[in-house]
Design an enzyme around this catalytic site. Structure first.
Site, PDB file in Angstrom:
ATOM      1  N   GLU A 128       4.038-111.029  77.066  1.00 24.32           N
ATOM      2  CA  GLU A 128       3.226-110.357  78.087  1.00 24.32           C
ATOM      3  C   GLU A 128       2.451-111.380  78.902  1.00 24.32           C
ATOM      4  OE1 GLU A 128      -0.639-108.559  76.834  1.00 24.32           O
ATOM      5  OE2 GLU A 128       0.398-106.688  77.377  1.00 24.32           O
TER       6      GLU A 128
ATOM      7  N   ASP B 163      -6.498 -97.806  85.802  1.00 20.71           N
ATOM      8  CA  ASP B 163      -5.548 -98.567  86.623  1.00 20.71           C
ATOM      9  C   ASP B 163      -4.363 -99.070  85.790  1.00 20.71           C
ATOM     10  OD1 ASP B 163      -6.596-100.655  85.110  1.00 20.71           O
ATOM     11  OD2 ASP B 163      -7.540-101.687  86.799  1.00 20.71           O
TER      12      ASP B 163
ATOM     13  N   GLU C  81      -5.366-100.225  82.502  1.00 22.00           N
ATOM     14  CA  GLU C  81      -6.021 -99.229  81.662  1.00 22.00           C
ATOM     15  C   GLU C  81      -7.528 -99.453  81.621  1.00 22.00           C
ATOM     16  OE1 GLU C  81      -2.096 -98.229  79.325  1.00 22.00           O
ATOM     17  OE2 GLU C  81      -2.849-100.169  78.809  1.00 22.00           O
TER      18      GLU C  81
END
Ligand code: BGC
Length: 393
Positions: free
Chosen positions: A349, A166, A169
């Site tokens: 992130e 997905d 990962e």
């Protein structure tokens, strides 16, 4: 500067453009995160497509065209591989995951020698979607795009219902609803591009209809919202059982569990229109399960760096509020994103102040070092959401 002021928002728009521009490779590729140990030197189609969409909305047409031309070269270079995969699949021959197209590329379009969680299908769809947005917005022609769209559309039309990793990962044995939505958006864009011949067009149309029907039958939970993955496992013709655990036994993954990547199924991928009951329920359920004070977790069972709140996911939730006309809610997410910028104006992130699995943070710190920053996808999402709210530099 006060987070949430017009000035602070405008400055972060301009800083985001700078960060992305500074790190774009001369090849055209956007590296995911220039300095982070595990991503350095690699470009993902998924990250790159959203980064490009953010930049395209600010008007940086030539640089974004260069990115799309790089993608077109990288994909067209694998035309023979796709032809071979399709030929074998047509004869019912098994195809292993390792033989499928890569998830990420080196900046010069190679595959690199580091192991990664290949394969993932969503990036090829997301690329075609972003390409169509960019060419329509700026009226530009991207060199090599027609051929690459034919290759990517053929690949996805044949393999769309195959399990793959997905967005995060993970879970290669499942068919992920956000992956299907990315393929759906990409194939719709390919159909509208006029680049497909009659055979490829028919195959793409069948895939688009197949995705919509399969998600409607197997992708909606009892609560009326989309599920993280389909209720029925697919078969991947010979792919080994590489999943690390049996997900349906963890209630945070199977059944009614959501994943924040599902937000993209509504906006921008449009698998369900914003006011469709499934769309409304999905956005509400993602916000209920995963949003905390402006930040958004990926999914409840997340353990990567302890499962913090992701800057780019606040962007997707904000975009969905904006698309549904809830401007104040959308601004709240934009300002939370802005509040996570470092002193140098770089967006990471994820942030690690609210963790779902605090005991799992250190192992990632030891393995890969501090959280990726800057992450260009975070900046791309800031640009997309700022544009939706008419916040300009
Ligand atoms: C994330 C992916 C992302 C990649 C590069 C991974 O940790 O799971 O979604 O594409 O980083 O940013």
């Amino acid at each position: 500067m006060i987070v949430g002021s017009d000035l602070a928002r405008a400055r972060l728009v301009s800083r985001s453009v700078d960060v992305i521009r500074t790190h774009q490779s001369p090849s055209g590729a956007y590296p995911a995160s220039p300095a982070f140990s595990a991503y350095r030197g690699y470009a993902w189609l998924r990250d790159g497509a959203f980064i490009a969409e953010g930049m395209s909305r600010t008007g940086s047409a030539d640089e974004v065209t260069a990115f799309h031309a790089w993608c077109a070269r990288v994909i067209a270079a694998r035309a023979a591989q796709v032809d071979d995969l399709v030929r074998r699949a047509a004869h019912g021959e098994p195809v292993a995951n390792a033989e499928m197209l890569p998830t990420r590329f080196t900046l010069d379009g190679g595959e690199g020698s580091d192991e990664w969680w290949d394969h993932q299908l969503d990036g090829y769809g997301t690329w075609m979607w972003a390409l169509a947005e960019h060419t329509a917005r700026h009226g530009v022609a991207v060199p090599g795009a027609a051929r690459a769209v034919r290759v990517a559309a053929r690949y996805l039309s044949w393999f769309w219902d195959r399990p793959c990793y997905d967005w995060w990962e993970e879970h290669v044995d499942q068919r992920h609803v956000s992956t299907l939505a990315a393929i759906h958006a990409g194939l719709r864009a390919a159909l509208a591009s006029g680049h497909l011949d009659a055979t490829d067009e028919r195959a793409a149309r069948e895939a688009v209809d197949g995705i919509a029907a399969l998600v409607a039958s197997d992708g909606v939970a009892a609560g009326g919202h989309l599920r993280k993955w389909l209720a029925t496992p697919g078969s991947s013709l010979g792919a080994g059982p590489t999943a690390t655990f049996h997900a349906e036994s963890d209630p945070r993954l199977g059944g009614d569990a959501v994943d924040a990547s599902l937000l993209a199924c509504v906006h921008p991928f449009g698998l369900y229109p914003v006011d469709h009951p499934v769309a409304v329920a999905t956005v509400a359920e993602v916000e209920r399960q995963l949003a905390r004070d402006g930040g958004v977790h990926r999914f409840l069972a997340d353990t990567f760096y302890g499962g913090g709140r992701w800057v780019l996911l606040a962007g997707f939730l904000g975009l969905n509020h904006a698309a549904a006309g809830r401007r104040e809610e959308a601004l709240r997410y934009l300002d939370w994103m802005g509040g996570q910028a470092t002193g140098e104006g770089e967006l990471p992130e994820q942030v690690s102040d609210v963790l779902l699995a605090p005991g799992r943070f250190d192992e990632w710190l030891r393995r890969w070092g501090p959280v990726a920053s800057p992450l260009l996808w975070s900046h791309g999402m800031y640009l997309m959401l700022a544009d939706a709210l008419e916040v300009r530099a």
